[in-house]
Design a protein around this motif. Structure first.
Motif, PDB file in Angstrom:
ATOM      1  N   UNK A  49       0.833  -1.211   0.000  1.00 24.45           N
ATOM      2  CA  UNK A  49       0.000   0.000   0.000  1.00 24.45           C
ATOM      3  C   UNK A  49       0.865   1.258   0.000  1.00 24.45           C
ATOM      4  N   UNK A  50       1.955   1.248   0.761  1.00 18.95           N
ATOM      5  CA  UNK A  50       2.820   2.415   0.834  1.00 18.95           C
ATOM      6  C   UNK A  50       3.468   2.701  -0.517  1.00 18.95           C
ATOM      7  N   UNK A  51       3.960   1.666  -1.157  1.00 20.15           N
ATOM      8  CA  UNK A  51       4.602   1.841  -2.457  1.00 20.15           C
ATOM      9  C   UNK A  51       3.583   2.308  -3.495  1.00 20.15           C
ATOM     10  N   UNK A  52       2.401   1.716  -3.454  1.00 18.02           N
ATOM     11  CA  UNK A  52       1.345   2.120  -4.396  1.00 18.02           C
ATOM     12  C   UNK A  52       0.936   3.567  -4.141  1.00 18.02           C
ATOM     13  N   UNK A  53       0.891   3.990  -2.882  1.00 20.14           N
ATOM     14  CA  UNK A  53       0.525   5.367  -2.568  1.00 20.14           C
ATOM     15  C   UNK A  53       1.552   6.346  -3.118  1.00 20.14           C
ATOM     16  N   UNK A  54       2.845   5.990  -3.023  1.00 20.54           N
ATOM     17  CA  UNK A  54       3.883   6.848  -3.601  1.00 20.54           C
ATOM     18  C   UNK A  54       3.700   6.955  -5.108  1.00 20.54           C
ATOM     19  N   UNK A  55       3.410   5.845  -5.730  1.00 21.11           N
ATOM     20  CA  UNK A  55       3.213   5.850  -7.182  1.00 21.11           C
ATOM     21  C   UNK A  55       2.004   6.695  -7.578  1.00 21.11           C
ATOM     22  N   UNK A  56       0.965   6.697  -6.735  1.00 21.50           N
ATOM     23  CA  UNK A  56      -0.215   7.514  -7.021  1.00 21.50           C
ATOM     24  C   UNK A  56       0.100   9.004  -6.986  1.00 21.50           C
ATOM     25  N   UNK A  57       1.147   9.385  -6.223  1.00 25.53           N
ATOM     26  CA  UNK A  57       1.482  10.793  -6.096  1.00 25.53           C
ATOM     27  C   UNK A  57       2.570  11.266  -7.030  1.00 25.53           C
ATOM     28  N   UNK A  58       3.035  10.390  -7.922  1.00 25.70           N
ATOM     29  CA  UNK A  58       4.135  10.731  -8.826  1.00 25.70           C
ATOM     30  C   UNK A  58       3.694  10.492 -10.264  1.00 25.70           C
ATOM     31  N   UNK A  59       4.027  11.437 -11.139  1.00 23.95           N
ATOM     32  CA  UNK A  59       3.701  11.289 -12.552  1.00 23.95           C
ATOM     33  C   UNK A  59       4.598  10.222 -13.174  1.00 23.95           C
ATOM     34  N   UNK A  60       3.988   9.234 -13.773  1.00 21.89           N
ATOM     35  CA  UNK A  60       4.767   8.174 -14.411  1.00 21.89           C
ATOM     36  C   UNK A  60       3.972   6.896 -14.473  1.00 21.89           C
ATOM     37  N   UNK A  61       4.465   5.965 -15.265  1.00 26.26           N
ATOM     38  CA  UNK A  61       3.825   4.665 -15.411  1.00 26.26           C
ATOM     39  C   UNK A  61       4.182   3.783 -14.221  1.00 26.26           C
ATOM     40  N   UNK A  97       9.748  -1.924 -18.063  1.00 28.85           N
ATOM     41  CA  UNK A  97       9.933  -0.656 -18.769  1.00 28.85           C
ATOM     42  C   UNK A  97       9.012   0.451 -18.266  1.00 28.85           C
ATOM     43  N   UNK A  98       8.360   0.249 -17.142  1.00 31.38           N
ATOM     44  CA  UNK A  98       7.592   1.324 -16.516  1.00 31.38           C
ATOM     45  C   UNK A  98       8.507   2.171 -15.636  1.00 31.38           C
ATOM     46  N   UNK A  99       8.037   3.354 -15.256  1.00 34.93           N
ATOM     47  CA  UNK A  99       8.842   4.255 -14.422  1.00 34.93           C
ATOM     48  C   UNK A  99       8.975   3.750 -12.993  1.00 34.93           C
ATOM     49  N   UNK A 100       7.882   3.289 -12.434  1.00 35.93           N
ATOM     50  CA  UNK A 100       7.853   2.858 -11.043  1.00 35.93           C
ATOM     51  C   UNK A 100       7.435   1.398 -10.986  1.00 35.93           C
ATOM     52  N   UNK A 101       8.299   0.579 -10.410  1.00 31.71           N
ATOM     53  CA  UNK A 101       8.070  -0.861 -10.364  1.00 31.71           C
ATOM     54  C   UNK A 101       7.898  -1.292  -8.907  1.00 31.71           C
ATOM     55  N   UNK A 102       6.808  -1.999  -8.645  1.00 32.58           N
ATOM     56  CA  UNK A 102       6.640  -2.642  -7.353  1.00 32.58           C
ATOM     57  C   UNK A 102       6.926  -4.125  -7.525  1.00 32.58           C
ATOM     58  N   UNK A 103       8.047  -4.571  -6.988  1.00 32.52           N
ATOM     59  CA  UNK A 103       8.434  -5.982  -7.043  1.00 32.52           C
ATOM     60  C   UNK A 103       7.956  -6.642  -5.753  1.00 32.52           C
TER      61      UNK A 103
END
Length: 318
Positions: A49-61, A97-103
């Motif tokens: 959830x934390x990583x996804x929340x950061x991704x929601x606040x940043x422009x990028x794939x 090849x996305x900007x933000x990767x959650x592994x």
């Protein structure tokens, strides 16, 4: 570059992720320091959830990859596809090849997949066949792993661990925070909505990174960082306990990571210089996954955090 944009993002993260202020700050430090993040903790602590929340606040794939024992390197990097119409092979890019990767649960992937991820993290590119393909300029891997389950997992090799800028350890929240989490989850279930935030653009992120790199770092503090690193290698010069606890010290990449993280923390605290407190605050997260403890240390119940705190107590502060 207005710091208020990053403060808004931090407030958003603290609103969505309750009781983890250190996690939210270090997510921003990793973003500013242009490094990859490994988050470890028991299940249910909102790592994903934390990583996804950061991704929601940043422009990028953004793309989430669930690592499993049957994952193949091509599932990560992509592969060459044969086109019968043209009788040629065409590269089909994978999720890396996305900007933000959650592994997610990275330690469940076999060695070949981890090697493919290693090249992406270290070189900013992937190689498929005879060709190499460049990844986006904004490329951040945020990996999670569960320390409680060993069955069906593959421990990450030291070479790959060294590619992570920081390693964060999460613990269970307090009773008060647990109650807040309960109420938040109920409200989200009822309203079916999440708080919204205006995304940080990639240009804003790159500008903030440049500003952090220009902060003043005094020469005595540069030497302080080097002394901390050298204490992990020349243990006998500092204490007998340290010599018994450590088998191997950290790499030069740790030195660079401490500096980048300290700069990012100073910038987030609205200062134009790096202080000893910045260095001491980021050092545990930077060194935690890079130290190799001896058998004697493990037998005595000495943790990596114990060793790091011992090092910080031994190295003189300028």
């Amino acid at each position: 570059m207005p710091l208020s944009r990053f403060e808004s993002l931090k407030n958003y993260l603290n609103l969505v992720i309750l009781g983890q202020p250190c996690l939210t700050e270090n997510l921003l430090i990793a973003l500013l320091a242009d490094g990859h993040l490994l988050v470890e903790g028991p299940p249910g602590l909102a790592k994903t959830r934390a990583v996804k929340a950061l991704c929601d606040g940043v422009e990028g794939d953004f793309h989430r990859i669930q690592f499993t024992p049957d994952l193949l390197p091509a599932d990560l990097t992509g592969t060459d596809i044969y086109r019968a119409q043209t009788a040629t092979f065409e590269f089909e890019a994978g999720p890396i090849f996305h900007n933000l990767i959650l592994a997610d649960e990275i330690n469940r992937a076999p060695a070949k997949v981890q090697s493919a991820l290693l090249e992406a993290m270290a070189e900013g590119q992937v190689t498929v066949g005879k060709n190499s393909y460049q990844l986006p300029e904004l490329f951040l891997v945020m990996a999670t792993q569960n320390p409680l389950e060993n069955e069906g997992t593959y421990p990450l090799p030291e070479a790959q661990l060294d590619r992570f800028l920081m390693h964060l350890n999460l613990d269970y929240p307090s009773a008060e925070t647990e109650l807040e989490i309960l109420r938040l989850s109920r409200n989200e279930a009822m309203t079916k909505t999440m708080p919204q935030i205006e995304n940080l653009s990639q240009e804003e992120i790159f500008a903030a990174r440049n500003e952090a790199l220009q902060l003043y770092l005094a020469e005595p503090l540069e030497n302080y960082i080097v002394d901390i690193v050298m204490a992990t290698r020349q243990t006998h010069k500092y204490s007998d306990e340290l010599a018994k606890w450590l088998d191997y010290g950290v790499s030069p990449r740790a030195t660079q990571s401490i500096e980048r993280c300290a700069r990012a923390r100073a910038w987030l605290h609205n200062r134009d210089f790096v202080s000893p407190e910045d260095i001491q605050a980021v050092t545990p997260n930077v060194l935690r996954h890079r130290l190799l403890l001896s058998y004697q240390a493990q037998a005595e119940g000495i943790s990596r955090d114990d060793v790091i705190h011992h090092i910080l107590s031994l190295v003189a502060v300028p």
